[in-house]
Design an enzyme around this catalytic site. Structure first.
Site, PDB file in Angstrom:
ATOM      1  N   GLU A 196      -0.152  -2.585   4.425  1.00  0.00           N
ATOM      2  CA  GLU A 196      -1.155  -2.876   3.395  1.00  0.00           C
ATOM      3  C   GLU A 196      -2.472  -2.322   3.925  1.00  0.00           C
ATOM      4  O   GLU A 196      -3.241  -3.020   4.589  1.00  0.00           O
ATOM      5  CB  GLU A 196      -1.264  -4.372   3.109  1.00  0.00           C
ATOM      6  CG  GLU A 196      -2.166  -4.625   1.901  1.00  0.00           C
ATOM      7  CD  GLU A 196      -2.389  -6.100   1.627  1.00  0.00           C
ATOM      8  OE1 GLU A 196      -1.877  -6.597   0.606  1.00  0.00           O
ATOM      9  OE2 GLU A 196      -3.083  -6.750   2.438  1.00  0.00           O
ATOM     10  N   GLU A 198      -0.200 -16.399   2.519  1.00  0.00           N
ATOM     11  CA  GLU A 198      -1.016 -15.580   3.410  1.00  0.00           C
ATOM     12  C   GLU A 198      -2.373 -16.213   3.707  1.00  0.00           C
ATOM     13  O   GLU A 198      -3.250 -16.251   2.845  1.00  0.00           O
ATOM     14  CB  GLU A 198      -1.245 -14.204   2.775  1.00  0.00           C
ATOM     15  CG  GLU A 198      -2.064 -13.264   3.630  1.00  0.00           C
ATOM     16  CD  GLU A 198      -2.266 -11.897   2.992  1.00  0.00           C
ATOM     17  OE1 GLU A 198      -2.649 -10.964   3.722  1.00  0.00           O
ATOM     18  OE2 GLU A 198      -2.048 -11.759   1.767  1.00  0.00           O
TER      19      GLU A 198
END
Length: 273
Positions: free
Chosen positions: A248, A154
């Site tokens: 998220e 990420e």
């Protein structure tokens, strides 16, 4: 169809972070099922933090999948980084990630490397840090391959790392070092900070994108900020993305409301895909 997922954190030290559900894993899984999510994404303190067979039983009972597992507890709890100056610390960091890859494999789920990538500075040059990170991704991607799952890397915003901040930088890292079995996580919150345009950033990531964090501009649930989702959804369709849209997000105003808001926005924007 892009399936939906919602995050669950069991890491007390990360309280206040962007995870929808907290504390009660079973209750979170059951509510996620009731609301209509396809999967959950788990942020656990370590590989021994939950009873794997119990969780597998809950997933089987509810029909939910495990979308991914996070490794950030390695940084939050143990201050481990894949780009630490100390070789011993880098080794411990890789060992922790391997343990989480093994943990996720019990659910056929990939592990995510985000905060554990670390940063350069304090005597560590950028090229050296990228070298450490690249080598770790090679090793850990190979470790994940035995389970037929990728490793997820990420890119983060500038306030959380100074290594890779955009999808284009993530692609460059993977391709310049011929890293295999590693995909990129496109987190819309980070992209809102770093990309000139989120849709163009998704196109930059292209086939390298293997996971998406579905969240609004302020890290609240989708629909609670100023994110324009139409071009984002169009770009994902254009690149043929078929992985998860995983929430998220902050549990705002509370976990149940955040989950409900997310699934409503998911249906609004992804329902026709």
């Amino acid at each position: 169809m892009i399936p939906s997922a919602v995050t669950i954190s069991l890491v007390e030290a990360a309280r206040g972070g962007p995870f929808v559900y907290w504390d009660d894993l079973e209750a979170a899984i059951r509510e996620a099922k009731e609301l209509g999510f396809d999967a959950v994404e788990l942020f656990a303190p370590g590989p021994d933090a939950v009873d794997v067979e119990q969780v597998k039983g809950l997933l089987t009972e509810t029909g939910l999948k495990m979308a991914a597992v996070g490794t950030g507890a390695g940084m939050v709890l143990h201050r481990l980084s894949l780009t630490a100056v100390s070789e011993d610390q880098r080794t411990k960091a890789k060992d922790f990630v391997r343990s989480m890859i093994d943990f996720g494999a019990a659910f056929d789920a990939p592990a995510i490397i985000g905060s554990m990538q670390g940063r350069w500075g304090d005597g560590l040059e950028r090229d050296a840090a990228l070298g450490f990170l690249g080598n770790a991704l090679v090793e850990l991607g190979e470790h994940a391959k035995q389970y037929n799952v990728p490793l997820i890397y990420e890119p983060l915003n500038r306030y959380e790392t100074n290594l890779c901040n955009t999808m284009a930088q993530g692609v460059a890292l993977l391709e310049s070092r011929n890293i295999t079995n590693v995909v990129l996580l496109a987190d819309l919150f980070h992209m809102n900070i770093e990309e000139v345009g989120i849709a163009d950033g998704l196109r930059d990531g292209g086939q390298h994108i293997g996971h998406v964090h579905f969240v609004d501009s302020n890290r609240r649930p989708a629909g609670c900020g100023h994110m324009d989702y139409a071009p984002i959804v169009a770009a994902l369709k254009e690149i043929g993305y078929d992985g998860y849209a995983s929430a998220e997000a902050f549990p705002w105003p509370d976990p149940s409301a955040a989950a409900r808001q997310t699934i409503e926005s998911y249906r609004k924007y992804f329902g026709a895909m």
